[in-house]
Design a protein around this motif. Structure first.
Motif, PDB file in Angstrom:
ATOM      1  N   GLN A 128      -4.199  13.250  -9.269  1.00  0.00           N
ATOM      2  CA  GLN A 128      -4.888  12.030  -8.834  1.00  0.00           C
ATOM      3  C   GLN A 128      -3.870  11.119  -8.172  1.00  0.00           C
ATOM      4  N   LEU A 129      -4.184  10.668  -6.968  1.00  0.00           N
ATOM      5  CA  LEU A 129      -3.315   9.767  -6.231  1.00  0.00           C
ATOM      6  C   LEU A 129      -4.039   8.467  -5.942  1.00  0.00           C
ATOM      7  N   GLY A 130      -3.299   7.366  -6.008  1.00  0.00           N
ATOM      8  CA  GLY A 130      -3.846   6.071  -5.653  1.00  0.00           C
ATOM      9  C   GLY A 130      -3.092   5.453  -4.501  1.00  0.00           C
ATOM     10  N   THR A 131      -1.804   5.218  -4.701  1.00  0.00           N
ATOM     11  CA  THR A 131      -0.975   4.510  -3.721  1.00  0.00           C
ATOM     12  C   THR A 131      -1.017   5.156  -2.342  1.00  0.00           C
ATOM     13  N   ARG A 132      -0.931   6.469  -2.296  1.00  0.00           N
ATOM     14  CA  ARG A 132      -0.929   7.166  -1.002  1.00  0.00           C
ATOM     15  C   ARG A 132      -2.226   6.914  -0.240  1.00  0.00           C
ATOM     16  N   PHE A 133      -3.342   6.833  -0.955  1.00  0.00           N
ATOM     17  CA  PHE A 133      -4.625   6.627  -0.294  1.00  0.00           C
ATOM     18  C   PHE A 133      -4.894   5.166   0.074  1.00  0.00           C
ATOM     19  N   VAL A 134      -4.138   4.245  -0.508  1.00  0.00           N
ATOM     20  CA  VAL A 134      -4.306   2.831  -0.144  1.00  0.00           C
ATOM     21  C   VAL A 134      -4.071   2.631   1.351  1.00  0.00           C
ATOM     22  N   VAL A 135      -3.114   3.393   1.907  1.00  0.00           N
ATOM     23  CA  VAL A 135      -2.774   3.225   3.324  1.00  0.00           C
ATOM     24  C   VAL A 135      -3.507   4.213   4.222  1.00  0.00           C
ATOM     25  N   ALA A 136      -4.514   4.895   3.690  1.00  0.00           N
ATOM     26  CA  ALA A 136      -5.326   5.774   4.540  1.00  0.00           C
ATOM     27  C   ALA A 136      -5.995   4.939   5.635  1.00  0.00           C
ATOM     28  N   LYS A 137      -6.187   5.535   6.782  1.00  0.00           N
ATOM     29  CA  LYS A 137      -6.823   4.813   7.889  1.00  0.00           C
ATOM     30  C   LYS A 137      -8.240   4.372   7.534  1.00  0.00           C
ATOM     31  N   GLU A 138      -8.894   5.120   6.663  1.00  0.00           N
ATOM     32  CA  GLU A 138     -10.249   4.763   6.253  1.00  0.00           C
ATOM     33  C   GLU A 138     -10.262   3.699   5.148  1.00  0.00           C
ATOM     34  N   THR A 191     -10.061   0.158   3.602  1.00  0.00           N
ATOM     35  CA  THR A 191     -10.412  -1.132   4.201  1.00  0.00           C
ATOM     36  C   THR A 191      -9.574  -2.287   3.662  1.00  0.00           C
ATOM     37  N   VAL A 192      -8.489  -2.002   2.968  1.00  0.00           N
ATOM     38  CA  VAL A 192      -7.639  -3.086   2.473  1.00  0.00           C
ATOM     39  C   VAL A 192      -7.009  -3.811   3.662  1.00  0.00           C
ATOM     40  N   HIS A 193      -6.624  -5.047   3.440  1.00  0.00           N
ATOM     41  CA  HIS A 193      -6.042  -5.858   4.516  1.00  0.00           C
ATOM     42  C   HIS A 193      -4.780  -5.186   5.067  1.00  0.00           C
ATOM     43  N   GLN A 194      -4.566  -5.320   6.360  1.00  0.00           N
ATOM     44  CA  GLN A 194      -3.404  -4.690   6.989  1.00  0.00           C
ATOM     45  C   GLN A 194      -2.089  -5.193   6.408  1.00  0.00           C
ATOM     46  N   ASN A 195      -2.052  -6.455   5.996  1.00  0.00           N
ATOM     47  CA  ASN A 195      -0.827  -6.982   5.373  1.00  0.00           C
ATOM     48  C   ASN A 195      -0.447  -6.179   4.137  1.00  0.00           C
ATOM     49  N   TYR A 196      -1.460  -5.811   3.357  1.00  0.00           N
ATOM     50  CA  TYR A 196      -1.245  -5.024   2.142  1.00  0.00           C
ATOM     51  C   TYR A 196      -0.665  -3.656   2.511  1.00  0.00           C
ATOM     52  N   LYS A 197      -1.289  -3.009   3.494  1.00  0.00           N
ATOM     53  CA  LYS A 197      -0.810  -1.695   3.930  1.00  0.00           C
ATOM     54  C   LYS A 197       0.624  -1.766   4.435  1.00  0.00           C
ATOM     55  N   ASP A 198       0.905  -2.773   5.260  1.00  0.00           N
ATOM     56  CA  ASP A 198       2.242  -2.901   5.836  1.00  0.00           C
ATOM     57  C   ASP A 198       3.286  -3.146   4.761  1.00  0.00           C
ATOM     58  N   SER A 217       6.402  -0.562   3.903  1.00  0.00           N
ATOM     59  CA  SER A 217       7.789  -1.030   4.023  1.00  0.00           C
ATOM     60  C   SER A 217       8.526  -1.049   2.677  1.00  0.00           C
ATOM     61  N   ALA A 218       7.834  -0.716   1.598  1.00  0.00           N
ATOM     62  CA  ALA A 218       8.432  -0.813   0.258  1.00  0.00           C
ATOM     63  C   ALA A 218       9.607   0.143   0.083  1.00  0.00           C
ATOM     64  N   LYS A 219      10.625  -0.323  -0.633  1.00  0.00           N
ATOM     65  CA  LYS A 219      11.768   0.513  -0.996  1.00  0.00           C
ATOM     66  C   LYS A 219      11.574   1.040  -2.413  1.00  0.00           C
ATOM     67  N   ASP A 220      12.455   1.917  -2.827  1.00  0.00           N
ATOM     68  CA  ASP A 220      12.326   2.539  -4.140  1.00  0.00           C
ATOM     69  C   ASP A 220      12.393   1.532  -5.285  1.00  0.00           C
ATOM     70  N   LYS A 236       3.598   5.824   6.369  1.00  0.00           N
ATOM     71  CA  LYS A 236       2.715   5.686   7.524  1.00  0.00           C
ATOM     72  C   LYS A 236       1.255   5.750   7.090  1.00  0.00           C
ATOM     73  N   GLU A 237       0.395   5.242   7.973  1.00  0.00           N
ATOM     74  CA  GLU A 237      -1.036   5.385   7.793  1.00  0.00           C
ATOM     75  C   GLU A 237      -1.458   6.754   8.322  1.00  0.00           C
ATOM     76  N   GLN A 238      -2.346   7.399   7.592  1.00  0.00           N
ATOM     77  CA  GLN A 238      -2.918   8.664   8.024  1.00  0.00           C
ATOM     78  C   GLN A 238      -4.391   8.687   7.624  1.00  0.00           C
ATOM     79  N   THR A 239      -5.154   9.578   8.229  1.00  0.00           N
ATOM     80  CA  THR A 239      -6.530   9.740   7.781  1.00  0.00           C
ATOM     81  C   THR A 239      -6.523  10.441   6.429  1.00  0.00           C
TER      82      THR A 239
END
Length: 312
Positions: free
Chosen positions: A189-199, A201-208, A212-215, A286-289
């Motif tokens: 089960q993945l959550g974080t990876r799907f947050v930045v999926a192109k589909e 709808t979270v705000h772009q600021n959140y995705k960006d 950009s997050a470091k370890d 990166k964002e991906q579908t």
């Protein structure tokens, strides 16, 4: 990659999208399912009719199975438990409580029940109550967390129960998928990876911010209150930690975070909002579908198996 989970849920790949509050809506869940995994609508504290509408929207996207994550402490849990039956949902994941009182109704409707747990004891308990599978979630995950890591929790849960186990927490690429399977998981089960999926709808600021997050950007607030939450560090988390050190009342800490997740996800306030993300955020670039994410996870996992064969 056929496992007991793919057979149980009728899906092509053993890839599950977590039911994240304010993030996991019909658009994300429907497209994950369309791509061959299974997406979950996050009911969280939303009213039952909102969940009903999201289920219908997801079904308009795909005829593949979709699921609903029910937060059992929600004031609407009883109503949502009935809505998933009425709307023909195939699978439910649960958290923050015991789903026992809904089991008979769900089983009669043919719904598969998969509780999310953070301990061996709870996994055993859920199996006794009739769960079809278990999500063993380590503290690397975003949002509300337990204390054990996925690496330690997963094999112990696998050894403790006979039903299939899904690994969650700290999985962001195919190497993580392969590692989870080596530890006995039959899906991830993945959550974080799907947050930045192109589909998504979270705000772009959140995705960006996530991209950009470091370890070292992930941290936990709320340990002193007994309600630890993993998120990305920002102005709000610094204020929270300062207030914790000063010993302010629990009510003041709660007030600071009231509505903070929505503030980040919907309004894009990544300074004062709660930017929930797992420790794996540093691997998300990166964002991906949804299809690209799932295809990449499976391809990478297969490459790991083929390229890391060892002779002892």
């Amino acid at each position: 990659m056929k496992t007991r989970i793919t057979e149980l849920l009728g899906i092509e790949y053993p890839i599950i999208q977590g039911g994240m509050a304010w993030v996991a809506n019909a658009n994300l869940a429907g497209n994950v399912s369309k791509a061959g995994g299974i997406g979950f609508i996050g009911a969280a504290n939303a009213p039952a009719e909102w969940v009903r509408e999201e289920i219908r929207k997801a079904k308009a996207i795909t005829s593949n199975p979709i699921g609903v994550n029910i937060m059992l402490l929600s004031q609407y849990a009883d109503e949502i438990a009935k809505v998933v039956v009425e709307e023909g949902v195939k699978v439910v994941t649960t958290g923050a409580g015991n789903p026992e009182k809904y089991m008979a109704m769900w089983k009669a409707a043919g719904i598969k029940v998969i509780p999310v747990v953070a301990s061996v004891a709870l996994a055993r308990r859920m199996e006794r109550y009739g769960a079809d599978a278990i999500v063993a979630e380590g503290m690397e995950s975003g949002g509300h967390i337990g204390e054990q890591t996925t690496m330690t929790l997963l094999p112990q849960v696998v050894d403790a129960i006979s039903i299939p186990v899904i690994a969650a927490g700290g999985i962001g690429d195919g190497r993580g998928v392969a590692a989870a399977f080596m530890l006995g998981a039959e899906a991830v089960q993945l959550g974080t990876r799907f947050v930045v999926a192109k589909e998504s709808t979270v705000h772009q600021n959140y995705k960006d911010r996530l991209i950009s997050a470091k370890d070292i950007d992930s941290e936990v607030t709320g340990r002193t209150t007994g309600h630890p939450v993993r998120q990305l560090r920002n102005q709000m988390t610094r204020q929270y930690h300062l207030m914790e050190k000063e010993g302010v009342a629990f009510e003041e800490l709660e007030l600071l975070t009231l509505g903070a997740l929505r503030k980040a996800v919907v309004e894009g306030d990544i300074k004062n909002g709660t930017v929930m993300a797992g420790q794996i955020a540093g691997l998300v670039h990166k964002e991906q579908t949804c299809k690209e994410i799932i295809d990449e996870l499976i391809s990478e996992a297969k490459s790991v198996y083929e390229g890391k064969a060892m002779v002892f």
